[in-house]
Design a protein around this motif. Sequence first.
Motif: not given
Length: 194
Positions: A84-89, A132-136, A158-163, A188-194
Amino acid sequence: MARTKEFDPDAALQSALELFWRRGYAATSLADLVEHLGIGRASLYATFGSKHELYLRALDRYGQTQNPLLTGELSRPGPVLPAVRAVVRRFAAEAAADPTRELGCLVTNTAIELAPHDRAAARRVEQSWDHLETLLHSALVRARAQGELAEDRDPLALARTLLVLLQGLRVVGKASSDPARVRDAAEHALALLD
């Protein structure tokens, strides 16, 4: 006897996709398409229908080329959050530095240009975002089940936030001359996953 086509419809569709992606729907005239595709107006109409139908088919083609990559990235067995982090990055890097970043994402471009007043385009945008939302969401559910994501985290939220973040990265990256803007937002958004 029926006349055979003197051009490859698949290659013409790909060429139309590239032109629409570069210029947008409104800025691409029928004359531009005829010249760029190297086919006559009658052949274009006979094969693809109207300019609008051709655009929708090009948008469909774009989705078919983008979705398998994301599905593969987010569906691999093993730890999920690194994927997930790799996709966002990757989205951030493409938005910030890709030489074609000015093109943006055809789905995002369509959302901005056509979706507010074009039901068929809006449906395709929603389908892409739903996918994309379903995948996330699926990836984040797996992450929570594997203990990578805290139990109190809502995978759907979280999926919707990332979308929304991913789409925003593409919009800002297309117009901004400051690559740090998208990279910082992504981190900053990836911090939500921590």
